[in-house]
Design a protein around this motif. Sequence first.
Motif, PDB file in Angstrom:
ATOM      1  N   PRO A 156      39.162  35.375  37.216  1.00  0.00           N
ATOM      2  CA  PRO A 156      39.998  33.931  37.549  1.00  0.00           C
ATOM      3  C   PRO A 156      39.878  33.533  38.983  1.00  0.00           C
ATOM      4  CG  PRO A 156      41.337  35.925  36.756  1.00  0.00           C
ATOM      5  CD  PRO A 156      40.110  36.414  36.933  1.00  0.00           C
ATOM      6  N   TYR A 157      39.266  34.265  39.741  1.00  0.00           N
ATOM      7  CA  TYR A 157      38.929  33.885  41.280  1.00  0.00           C
ATOM      8  C   TYR A 157      37.543  33.238  41.410  1.00  0.00           C
ATOM      9  CZ  TYR A 157      43.242  36.547  42.224  1.00  0.00           C
ATOM     10  OH  TYR A 157      44.605  36.960  42.319  1.00  0.00           O
ATOM     11  N   ASP A 158      36.596  33.817  40.272  1.00  0.00           N
ATOM     12  CA  ASP A 158      35.116  33.359  40.664  1.00  0.00           C
ATOM     13  C   ASP A 158      34.556  33.157  39.377  1.00  0.00           C
ATOM     14  OD1 ASP A 158      32.718  32.620  41.476  1.00  0.00           O
ATOM     15  OD2 ASP A 158      32.419  34.328  42.727  1.00  0.00           O
TER      16      ASP A 158
ATOM     17  N   LEU B 162      42.962  44.503  42.146  1.00  0.00           N
ATOM     18  CA  LEU B 162      41.764  43.755  42.776  1.00  0.00           C
ATOM     19  C   LEU B 162      42.085  43.525  44.395  1.00  0.00           C
ATOM     20  CD1 LEU B 162      39.009  42.349  42.473  1.00  0.00           C
ATOM     21  CD2 LEU B 162      40.262  40.361  41.889  1.00  0.00           C
ATOM     22  N   ASP B 163      43.456  43.198  44.607  1.00  0.00           N
ATOM     23  CA  ASP B 163      43.798  42.605  45.886  1.00  0.00           C
ATOM     24  C   ASP B 163      43.287  43.738  46.778  1.00  0.00           C
ATOM     25  OD1 ASP B 163      45.025  40.293  44.867  1.00  0.00           O
ATOM     26  OD2 ASP B 163      46.916  41.221  44.811  1.00  0.00           O
TER      27      ASP B 163
ATOM     28  N   GLN C 110      32.439  38.205  52.072  1.00  0.00           N
ATOM     29  CA  GLN C 110      31.251  38.820  51.225  1.00  0.00           C
ATOM     30  C   GLN C 110      31.963  40.378  51.438  1.00  0.00           C
ATOM     31  OE1 GLN C 110      28.892  37.304  49.954  1.00  0.00           O
ATOM     32  NE2 GLN C 110      29.564  35.421  50.708  1.00  0.00           N
ATOM     33  N   CYS C 111      32.160  40.599  50.114  1.00  0.00           N
ATOM     34  CA  CYS C 111      32.766  42.190  49.880  1.00  0.00           C
ATOM     35  C   CYS C 111      31.741  42.879  48.988  1.00  0.00           C
ATOM     36  CB  CYS C 111      34.174  42.012  49.003  1.00  0.00           C
ATOM     37  SG  CYS C 111      34.806  43.727  48.693  1.00  0.00           S
ATOM     38  N   LEU C 112      31.212  44.133  49.515  1.00  0.00           N
ATOM     39  CA  LEU C 112      29.967  44.986  49.035  1.00  0.00           C
ATOM     40  C   LEU C 112      30.564  46.048  48.555  1.00  0.00           C
ATOM     41  CD1 LEU C 112      28.707  42.501  50.670  1.00  0.00           C
ATOM     42  CD2 LEU C 112      26.912  44.309  51.282  1.00  0.00           C
TER      43      LEU C 112
ATOM     44  N   THR D  80      43.089  35.338  50.288  1.00  0.00           N
ATOM     45  CA  THR D  80      41.805  34.312  50.236  1.00  0.00           C
ATOM     46  C   THR D  80      40.809  34.946  49.335  1.00  0.00           C
ATOM     47  OG1 THR D  80      40.712  35.496  52.049  1.00  0.00           O
ATOM     48  CG2 THR D  80      42.171  33.429  52.468  1.00  0.00           C
ATOM     49  N   LEU D  81      41.322  35.547  48.162  1.00  0.00           N
ATOM     50  CA  LEU D  81      40.416  36.053  47.015  1.00  0.00           C
ATOM     51  C   LEU D  81      39.571  34.817  46.353  1.00  0.00           C
ATOM     52  CD1 LEU D  81      42.556  38.791  45.049  1.00  0.00           C
ATOM     53  CD2 LEU D  81      40.496  39.353  46.606  1.00  0.00           C
TER      54      LEU D  81
END
Length: 235
Positions: free
Chosen positions: A71-73, A212-213, A134-136, A18-19
């Motif tokens: 590519p995802y955001d 990145l995954d 949310q990834c910090l 769900t990136l």
Amino acid sequence: MTATKASRTAILVAAITTLGTTDVRFGCDFSGSMDNMMKKIGAEGTGSAAMTTRLNVLQDTGRATIKAIMPYDSNGITLTFFGKDHKTVDNVTSENFDATWKQGQTVDRTGTILAPVLTEMFEAALKDSATKQQCLFIFTDGEPKDKDAVVQVLTKYSNDDRVKDGRVGIGFIQIGNADGVGEFLASLDTALQAKYDITSRTTIEQFAILDLDHQVGYTMAGSHDPAEYEQPVAA
């Protein structure tokens, strides 16, 4: 609370798949010690050509990670520079990253105060956590001056029900090998009185070799240690 291998693996797999619905936020240490030299990631030998500043290593790693995120955001990420104070810039993309990076030089670089940075990043993340994970990422080379306050902030948010089920994760990425830093960052991963296991810790060398995954997935699942997951865990 310590997550089981099964629950941690489930969050990792969900994060990987769900990136496109994950927001990434960077906190980047710009304190004066980031001008100290270290070996370039992947460099061979110990000569001057193999060395650069910690800040340059962070810039290169940040540039590569943001390029992978685009590519995802396409709106980019939120980038917070911190020293004794901090500055936050939204919508940082691969196109404007290098120009934005120069704004980091405008913060007070005479120390590291981290608790207000974490509070701002968590509050912004929680506003959006219902619709996007949310990834910090916190990149730092030293112990902050406000260690007790940092522990208090992390304890507060790791007990907030809004972070459960992998909705929010925070990874501390160590740059360089200053004395005591690894132990302090490890304590933020293992020693908090936490209801939810949302913190992880790794080095920038380990972080940079991940795709990145797994940069995102390990952070969301609360551990960068592959032994904490059921095997195999593939992207």
